[in-house]
Design an enzyme around this catalytic site. Structure first.
Site, PDB file in Angstrom:
ATOM      1  N   GLY A  14       0.824  -1.212   0.000  1.00 11.46           N
ATOM      2  CA  GLY A  14       0.000   0.000   0.000  1.00 11.46           C
ATOM      3  C   GLY A  14       0.855   1.258   0.000  1.00 11.46           C
ATOM      4  O   GLY A  14       0.637   2.180   0.788  1.00 11.46           O
ATOM      5  N   SER A  16       1.052   3.383  -2.492  1.00 10.12           N
ATOM      6  CA  SER A  16       0.652   4.319  -3.546  1.00 10.12           C
ATOM      7  C   SER A  16       0.154   5.659  -3.017  1.00 10.12           C
ATOM      8  O   SER A  16       0.124   6.642  -3.750  1.00 10.12           O
ATOM      9  CB  SER A  16      -0.434   3.678  -4.421  1.00 10.12           C
ATOM     10  OG  SER A  16      -1.522   3.258  -3.639  1.00 10.12           O
ATOM     11  N   ARG A  17      -0.277   5.686  -1.763  1.00 11.50           N
ATOM     12  CA  ARG A  17      -0.782   6.958  -1.209  1.00 11.50           C
ATOM     13  C   ARG A  17      -0.727   6.879   0.311  1.00 11.50           C
ATOM     14  O   ARG A  17      -0.248   5.891   0.876  1.00 11.50           O
ATOM     15  CB  ARG A  17      -2.195   7.254  -1.708  1.00 11.50           C
ATOM     16  CG  ARG A  17      -3.191   6.169  -1.400  1.00 11.50           C
ATOM     17  CD  ARG A  17      -4.502   6.377  -2.161  1.00 11.50           C
ATOM     18  NE  ARG A  17      -5.252   5.151  -2.271  1.00 11.50           N
ATOM     19  CZ  ARG A  17      -6.085   4.685  -1.353  1.00 11.50           C
ATOM     20  NH1 ARG A  17      -6.302   5.380  -0.257  1.00 11.50           N
ATOM     21  NH2 ARG A  17      -6.720   3.539  -1.520  1.00 11.50           N
ATOM     22  N   ASP A  65      -2.575  -7.704  -5.155  1.00 12.88           N
ATOM     23  CA  ASP A  65      -3.512  -7.752  -4.030  1.00 12.88           C
ATOM     24  C   ASP A  65      -2.845  -8.604  -2.955  1.00 12.88           C
ATOM     25  O   ASP A  65      -2.698  -9.823  -3.118  1.00 12.88           O
ATOM     26  CB  ASP A  65      -4.833  -8.378  -4.501  1.00 12.88           C
ATOM     27  CG  ASP A  65      -5.801  -8.612  -3.344  1.00 12.88           C
ATOM     28  OD1 ASP A  65      -5.433  -8.379  -2.166  1.00 12.88           O
ATOM     29  OD2 ASP A  65      -6.934  -9.042  -3.632  1.00 12.88           O
ATOM     30  N   ASN A  93       1.769  -2.390   5.546  1.00 11.47           N
ATOM     31  CA  ASN A  93       1.063  -1.119   5.739  1.00 11.47           C
ATOM     32  C   ASN A  93      -0.331  -1.086   5.113  1.00 11.47           C
ATOM     33  O   ASN A  93      -1.207  -0.360   5.589  1.00 11.47           O
ATOM     34  CB  ASN A  93       1.935  -0.010   5.121  1.00 11.47           C
ATOM     35  CG  ASN A  93       1.184   1.284   4.943  1.00 11.47           C
ATOM     36  OD1 ASN A  93       0.977   2.036   5.886  1.00 11.47           O
ATOM     37  ND2 ASN A  93       0.744   1.563   3.707  1.00 11.47           N
ATOM     38  N   TYR A 159     -12.275  -3.356  12.913  1.00 11.44           N
ATOM     39  CA  TYR A 159     -10.911  -2.848  12.675  1.00 11.44           C
ATOM     40  C   TYR A 159     -10.047  -3.007  13.930  1.00 11.44           C
ATOM     41  O   TYR A 159      -8.917  -3.493  13.866  1.00 11.44           O
ATOM     42  CB  TYR A 159     -11.028  -1.378  12.268  1.00 11.44           C
ATOM     43  CG  TYR A 159      -9.724  -0.642  12.036  1.00 11.44           C
ATOM     44  CD1 TYR A 159      -9.041  -0.757  10.828  1.00 11.44           C
ATOM     45  CD2 TYR A 159      -9.196   0.215  13.000  1.00 11.44           C
ATOM     46  CE1 TYR A 159      -7.861  -0.048  10.608  1.00 11.44           C
ATOM     47  CE2 TYR A 159      -8.030   0.931  12.784  1.00 11.44           C
ATOM     48  CZ  TYR A 159      -7.363   0.800  11.588  1.00 11.44           C
ATOM     49  OH  TYR A 159      -6.203   1.512  11.362  1.00 11.44           O
ATOM     50  N   VAL A 160     -10.599  -2.622  15.087  1.00 10.00           N
ATOM     51  CA  VAL A 160      -9.824  -2.656  16.335  1.00 10.00           C
ATOM     52  C   VAL A 160      -9.397  -4.095  16.654  1.00 10.00           C
ATOM     53  O   VAL A 160      -8.259  -4.344  17.061  1.00 10.00           O
ATOM     54  CB  VAL A 160     -10.633  -2.044  17.503  1.00 10.00           C
ATOM     55  CG1 VAL A 160      -9.861  -2.166  18.811  1.00 10.00           C
ATOM     56  CG2 VAL A 160     -10.974  -0.583  17.228  1.00 10.00           C
ATOM     57  N   ALA A 162      -8.902  -6.613  14.560  1.00 13.63           N
ATOM     58  CA  ALA A 162      -7.854  -7.081  13.643  1.00 13.63           C
ATOM     59  C   ALA A 162      -6.524  -6.416  13.959  1.00 13.63           C
ATOM     60  O   ALA A 162      -5.472  -7.061  13.940  1.00 13.63           O
ATOM     61  CB  ALA A 162      -8.271  -6.804  12.203  1.00 13.63           C
ATOM     62  N   LYS A 163      -6.557  -5.114  14.264  1.00 17.43           N
ATOM     63  CA  LYS A 163      -5.310  -4.416  14.613  1.00 17.43           C
ATOM     64  C   LYS A 163      -4.728  -4.956  15.911  1.00 17.43           C
ATOM     65  O   LYS A 163      -3.514  -4.992  16.099  1.00 17.43           O
ATOM     66  CB  LYS A 163      -5.557  -2.904  14.731  1.00 17.43           C
ATOM     67  CG  LYS A 163      -5.701  -2.191  13.386  1.00 17.43           C
ATOM     68  CD  LYS A 163      -4.389  -2.155  12.631  1.00 17.43           C
ATOM     69  CE  LYS A 163      -4.453  -1.275  11.402  1.00 17.43           C
ATOM     70  NZ  LYS A 163      -3.252  -1.410  10.545  1.00 17.43           N
TER      71      LYS A 163
HETATM   72  N1  LIG Z   1      -3.997   7.442   8.512  1.00 17.77           N
HETATM   73  C1  LIG Z   1      -4.301   7.200   9.791  1.00 17.77           C
HETATM   74  O1  LIG Z   1      -4.861   8.048  10.517  1.00 17.77           O
HETATM   75  C2  LIG Z   1      -3.928   5.888  10.408  1.00 17.77           C
HETATM   76  C3  LIG Z   1      -4.004   5.758  11.809  1.00 17.77           C
HETATM   77  C4  LIG Z   1      -3.674   4.560  12.386  1.00 17.77           C
HETATM   78  C5  LIG Z   1      -3.269   3.500  11.616  1.00 17.77           C
HETATM   79  N2  LIG Z   1      -3.219   3.623  10.257  1.00 17.77           N
HETATM   80  C6  LIG Z   1      -2.779   2.472   9.464  1.00 17.77           C
HETATM   81  O2  LIG Z   1      -1.770   2.877   8.571  1.00 17.77           O
HETATM   82  C7  LIG Z   1      -1.817   2.114   7.366  1.00 17.77           C
HETATM   83  C8  LIG Z   1      -1.944   3.047   6.168  1.00 17.77           C
HETATM   84  O3  LIG Z   1      -3.145   3.790   6.301  1.00 17.77           O
HETATM   85  P1  LIG Z   1      -3.508   5.002   5.329  1.00 17.77           P
HETATM   86  O4  LIG Z   1      -4.392   5.889   6.101  1.00 17.77           O
HETATM   87  O5  LIG Z   1      -2.260   5.540   4.727  1.00 17.77           O
HETATM   88  O6  LIG Z   1      -4.365   4.235   4.206  1.00 17.77           O
HETATM   89  P2  LIG Z   1      -4.786   4.695   2.707  1.00 17.77           P
HETATM   90  O7  LIG Z   1      -4.409   6.102   2.464  1.00 17.77           O
HETATM   91  O8  LIG Z   1      -6.213   4.290   2.569  1.00 17.77           O
HETATM   92  O9  LIG Z   1      -3.885   3.787   1.759  1.00 17.77           O
HETATM   93  C9  LIG Z   1      -4.151   2.419   1.659  1.00 17.77           C
HETATM   94  C10 LIG Z   1      -3.130   1.787   0.738  1.00 17.77           C
HETATM   95  O10 LIG Z   1      -3.379   0.363   0.710  1.00 17.77           O
HETATM   96  C11 LIG Z   1      -3.442  -0.050  -0.654  1.00 17.77           C
HETATM   97  N3  LIG Z   1      -4.291  -1.226  -0.800  1.00 17.77           N
HETATM   98  C12 LIG Z   1      -5.642  -1.326  -0.642  1.00 17.77           C
HETATM   99  N4  LIG Z   1      -6.043  -2.586  -0.871  1.00 17.77           N
HETATM  100  C13 LIG Z   1      -4.917  -3.304  -1.186  1.00 17.77           C
HETATM  101  C14 LIG Z   1      -4.669  -4.653  -1.517  1.00 17.77           C
HETATM  102  N5  LIG Z   1      -5.657  -5.567  -1.553  1.00 17.77           N
HETATM  103  N6  LIG Z   1      -3.405  -5.027  -1.810  1.00 17.77           N
HETATM  104  C15 LIG Z   1      -2.382  -4.120  -1.777  1.00 17.77           C
HETATM  105  N7  LIG Z   1      -2.549  -2.830  -1.442  1.00 17.77           N
HETATM  106  C16 LIG Z   1      -3.809  -2.427  -1.154  1.00 17.77           C
HETATM  107  C17 LIG Z   1      -3.974   1.162  -1.401  1.00 17.77           C
HETATM  108  O11 LIG Z   1      -3.619   1.027  -2.766  1.00 17.77           O
HETATM  109  P3  LIG Z   1      -4.689   1.290  -3.940  1.00 17.77           P
HETATM  110  O12 LIG Z   1      -4.931   2.763  -3.909  1.00 17.77           O
HETATM  111  O13 LIG Z   1      -4.027   0.839  -5.167  1.00 17.77           O
HETATM  112  O14 LIG Z   1      -5.914   0.504  -3.581  1.00 17.77           O
HETATM  113  C18 LIG Z   1      -3.225   2.296  -0.684  1.00 17.77           C
HETATM  114  O15 LIG Z   1      -1.915   2.408  -1.197  1.00 17.77           O
HETATM  115  C19 LIG Z   1      -3.018   1.176   7.545  1.00 17.77           C
HETATM  116  O16 LIG Z   1      -2.583  -0.073   8.018  1.00 17.77           O
HETATM  117  C20 LIG Z   1      -3.869   1.882   8.579  1.00 17.77           C
HETATM  118  O17 LIG Z   1      -4.717   0.995   9.263  1.00 17.77           O
HETATM  119  C21 LIG Z   1      -3.538   4.794   9.637  1.00 17.77           C
END
Ligand SMILES: NC(=O)c1ccc[n+]([C@@H]2O[C@H](COP(=O)([O-])OP(=O)(O)OC[C@H]3O[C@@H](n4cnc5c(N)ncnc54)[C@H](OP(=O)(O)O)[C@@H]3O)[C@@H](O)[C@H]2O)c1
Length: 253
Positions: A14, A16-17, A65, A93, A159-160, A162-163
């Site tokens: 993940g 990409s963003r 995936d 991630n 979510y909680v 699984a985390k």
């Molecule tokens: N941001 C927060 O506030 C926060 C807080 C606590 C924990 N986290 C954790 O941090 C991590 C990143 O979160 P984020 O907020 O940056 O998420 P995000 O912006 O939604 O990015 C999710 C990433 O996962 C990829 N993805 C989705 N489905 C996939 C799959 N089946 N196989 C491979 N890649 C896949 C997406 O790629 P595509 O665009 O190609 O689908 C994207 O690059 C997560 O584990 C999240 O639970 C985030």
């Protein structure tokens, strides 16, 4: 720019963003060759690579995936084909959609939707990279958890739950793999706005900041810096640990 990860191959799921993109950039700034994994958004993944290349770093976007064994097998084979080298740093991630659901709305399926990202995918990926790490007698696995495990959150138990599994998994893997020179740690971010949070009101942001001792929102770079630390030799005697990056917001546990 530094060179703490020079010659290492880093796979960020993940990438990409969101946080993944900043983690990729931060690893590349330390001279890791970064594999930017993504599932759907090739343009975003390419943009992560372009940002890295514009800073003189090295990156390749590879679609897979990560909840699917066949696609993981192809991903790992492609990395070895491109770089002629096995993965040194694995950052688990990626996340799918995170729907907020009451207990009544949840089903075993909605729980499994989260577990497949935070337990199944890390397990399949770890199994895929372990032989290479064991051969080298070195490797880093960094799981990305969440501080909601400490806070608990109503209507978010899918979510909680699984985390929550990630901390036990991290500790157990660390004990098993430590003797092989492989370290395993967990970074638990607090709320860190990324692209998908664009609709969140300023009022909610201000309310959140009030609860954070450091009185600011987390930046994706804060999380990325923690990952680089755990990937580098500076943390060489740290394994099986959880590093919470949330500005000191504590939950009384
Ligand atoms: N941001 C927060 O506030 C926060 C807080 C606590 C924990 N986290 C954790 O941090 C991590 C990143 O979160 P984020 O907020 O940056 O998420 P995000 O912006 O939604 O990015 C999710 C990433 O996962 C990829 N993805 C989705 N489905 C996939 C799959 N089946 N196989 C491979 N890649 C896949 C997406 O790629 P595509 O665009 O190609 O689908 C994207 O690059 C997560 O584990 C999240 O639970 C985030």
């Amino acid at each position: 720019m530094g060179n703490r990860l020079s010659g290492k191959i880093a796979l960020v799921t993940g990438g990409s963003r969101g946080l993944g993109r900043r983690i990729c950039q931060a690893l590349a700034r330390e001279e890791a060759k970064v594999v930017v994994n993504y599932a759907h958004s090739i343009d975003d993944a390419q943009e992560t690579c372009n940002l890295i290349k514009s800073e003189g770093g090295e990156a390749t976007a590879i679609q897979a995936d990560i909840t699917d064994q066949n696609q993981i097998d192809k991903l790992i084979a492609k990395i070895e084909e491109i770089y002629g080298q096995r993965v040194d740093i694995l950052v688990n991630n990626a996340t799918g959609p995170q729907p907020e659901l009451s207990i009544e709305e949840n089903t075993w399926g909605t729980y499994m939707d989260q577990i497949k990202f935070f337990v199944k995918a890390p397990l399949l990926l770890a199994k895929a990279v372990l032989s290479g790490m064991k051969e080298k007698g070195a490797g880093q696995i960094i799981n990305i958890g969440s501080d909601v495990v400490q806070s608990g959150e109503a209507n978010f138990s899918n979510y909680v739950t699984a985390k929550s599994a990630m901390i036990g998994m991290t500790r157990s893997w660390a004990k098993e793999l430590g003797p092989k020179g492989i370290r395993v740690n967990l970074v638990t971010p607090g709320f860190t706005p990324v692209e998908r949070h664009a609709d969140i009101s300023q009022e909610s942001i201000e309310r959140h900041k009030e609860q954070v001792p450091l009185r600011r929102m987390g930046q994706p770079e804060d999380i990325a810096n923690a990952v680089v630390f755990l990937a580098s030799e500076e943390s060489g005697f740290i394994t099986g640990q959880q590093l919470t990056v949330n500005g000191g917001k504590s939950f009384g546990v």
